[in-house]
Scaffold this motif. Structure first.
Motif, PDB file in Angstrom:
ATOM      1  N   SER A  47       0.835  -1.196   0.000  1.00 49.19           N
ATOM      2  CA  SER A  47       0.000   0.000   0.000  1.00 49.19           C
ATOM      3  C   SER A  47       0.872   1.249   0.000  1.00 49.19           C
ATOM      4  CB  SER A  47      -0.919   0.013   1.234  1.00 49.19           C
ATOM      5  OG  SER A  47      -1.811  -1.087   1.208  1.00 49.19           O
ATOM      6  N   ARG A  68      -7.821  10.054  -5.625  1.00 52.55           N
ATOM      7  CA  ARG A  68      -8.988   9.657  -4.850  1.00 52.55           C
ATOM      8  C   ARG A  68      -8.990   8.147  -4.639  1.00 52.55           C
ATOM      9  NH1 ARG A  68     -11.669  14.109  -2.612  1.00 52.55           N
ATOM     10  NH2 ARG A  68     -11.925  15.751  -4.174  1.00 52.55           N
ATOM     11  N   ARG A  69      -9.727   7.739  -3.628  1.00 54.10           N
ATOM     12  CA  ARG A  69      -9.882   6.306  -3.377  1.00 54.10           C
ATOM     13  C   ARG A  69     -10.479   5.620  -4.608  1.00 54.10           C
ATOM     14  NH1 ARG A  69     -13.631   3.522   1.382  1.00 54.10           N
ATOM     15  NH2 ARG A  69     -13.037   1.361   0.918  1.00 54.10           N
ATOM     16  N   GLY A  70      -9.940   4.454  -4.947  1.00 59.74           N
ATOM     17  CA  GLY A  70     -10.432   3.717  -6.104  1.00 59.74           C
ATOM     18  C   GLY A  70      -9.627   3.947  -7.364  1.00 59.74           C
ATOM     19  N   HIS A  85      -3.083   0.377  -6.226  1.00 57.43           N
ATOM     20  CA  HIS A  85      -4.480   0.747  -6.013  1.00 57.43           C
ATOM     21  C   HIS A  85      -4.567   1.651  -4.791  1.00 57.43           C
ATOM     22  CE1 HIS A  85      -8.368  -0.531  -3.871  1.00 57.43           C
ATOM     23  NE2 HIS A  85      -8.694   0.376  -4.770  1.00 57.43           N
ATOM     24  N   ILE A  86      -5.284   2.747  -4.918  1.00 53.71           N
ATOM     25  CA  ILE A  86      -5.479   3.653  -3.787  1.00 53.71           C
ATOM     26  C   ILE A  86      -6.686   3.141  -2.999  1.00 53.71           C
ATOM     27  CG2 ILE A  86      -5.950   6.032  -3.087  1.00 53.71           C
ATOM     28  CD1 ILE A  86      -4.590   6.929  -5.678  1.00 53.71           C
ATOM     29  N   ASP A  87      -6.409   2.471  -1.883  1.00 52.10           N
ATOM     30  CA  ASP A  87      -7.465   1.771  -1.158  1.00 52.10           C
ATOM     31  C   ASP A  87      -8.090   2.573  -0.030  1.00 52.10           C
ATOM     32  OD1 ASP A  87      -5.218   1.734   0.376  1.00 52.10           O
ATOM     33  OD2 ASP A  87      -5.248  -0.414   0.820  1.00 52.10           O
ATOM     34  N   VAL A  88      -7.555   3.741   0.248  1.00 54.41           N
ATOM     35  CA  VAL A  88      -8.148   4.629   1.255  1.00 54.41           C
ATOM     36  C   VAL A  88      -8.218   6.036   0.659  1.00 54.41           C
ATOM     37  CG1 VAL A  88      -7.321   3.289   3.221  1.00 54.41           C
ATOM     38  CG2 VAL A  88      -5.912   5.137   2.310  1.00 54.41           C
ATOM     39  N   GLU A  89      -9.126   6.827   1.159  1.00 54.44           N
ATOM     40  CA  GLU A  89      -9.223   8.210   0.678  1.00 54.44           C
ATOM     41  C   GLU A  89      -8.086   9.011   1.306  1.00 54.44           C
ATOM     42  OE1 GLU A  89     -10.685  11.246  -1.611  1.00 54.44           O
ATOM     43  OE2 GLU A  89     -11.490   9.215  -1.552  1.00 54.44           O
TER      44      GLU A  89
END
Length: 198
Positions: A47, A68-70, A85-89
């Motif tokens: 991450s 942004r998340r997602g 992958h951006i898994d948190v905002e």
């Protein structure tokens, strides 16, 4: 039970843009409002460690480049062409121009699964071939759009993403255990070799 597996190009599944372009050296400002993701801050399959990112003052056009998340970020230059992958905002953050940024526009694909698939040997071989003949590898958006992506049922995608997340959590725990054991061994060696054993 047999499931139907589809294939689409990456460009059909996501909008792809270049990261934020800084002119000249990164204008680091520890009190800045914006975190900047750089290649040196990342490790494959891990991450994003936002706390390690350099900070800058907010500049022109950064709102359009905000992560942004997602979303996914993809290291386009050099030999480490991986996706994250951006898994948190995150708080206000941008990726620098060594990345391409993907915004998913299809409900057929899970972002975490897409990042996992891009990081697999098959996709990596495709990316290597797409940059063949180039001294310094640079995966252009025009080529990246054509990367073939396998689309299994969404339940299978979520299962793969969950397994990957669990595997990486186990790896981090194991590495922490190894690091702690090595620390203990160094302390033991220092005691023994000092001649102070009891």
């Amino acid at each position: 039970m047999t499931h139907t597996v589809h294939m689409k190009s990456l460009g059909e599944l996501a909008e792809i843009k270049s990261g934020y372009l800084f002119k000249g050296a990164l204008p680091v400002d520890p009190s800045g409002d914006v975190a900047v993701v750089q290649i040196k801050d990342l490790q494959a399959r891990e991450s994003i460690a936002w706390s390690k990112c350099a900070r800058v003052a907010k500049g022109r056009m950064m709102d359009e480049a905000r992560l942004r998340r997602g979303m996914l970020i993809f290291s386009a230059k050099g030999t480490r062409n991986f996706a994250w992958h951006i898994d948190v905002e995150p708080e206000f953050a941008v990726a620098n121009s060594l990345f391409h940024v993907f915004t998913i526009r299809s409900e057929q694909i899970d972002p975490a699964f897409l990042a996992w698939q891009i990081n697999q040997p098959k996709a990596q071989a495709w990316l290597e071939n797409a940059s063949a003949g180039v001294t310094v590898r640079n995966i252009k958006i025009s080529a990246l759009k054509h990367l073939p992506i396998i689309i299994p049922p969404i339940e299978e995608q979520l299962k793969v993403a969950a397994y990957e997340s669990a595997a990486m959590a186990e790896k981090r725990a194991l590495m922490a255990l190894i690091a702690n054991r090595e620390k203990e061994m160094r302390a033991l060696a220092a005691t023994i070799l000092s001649g102070k054993t009891s």
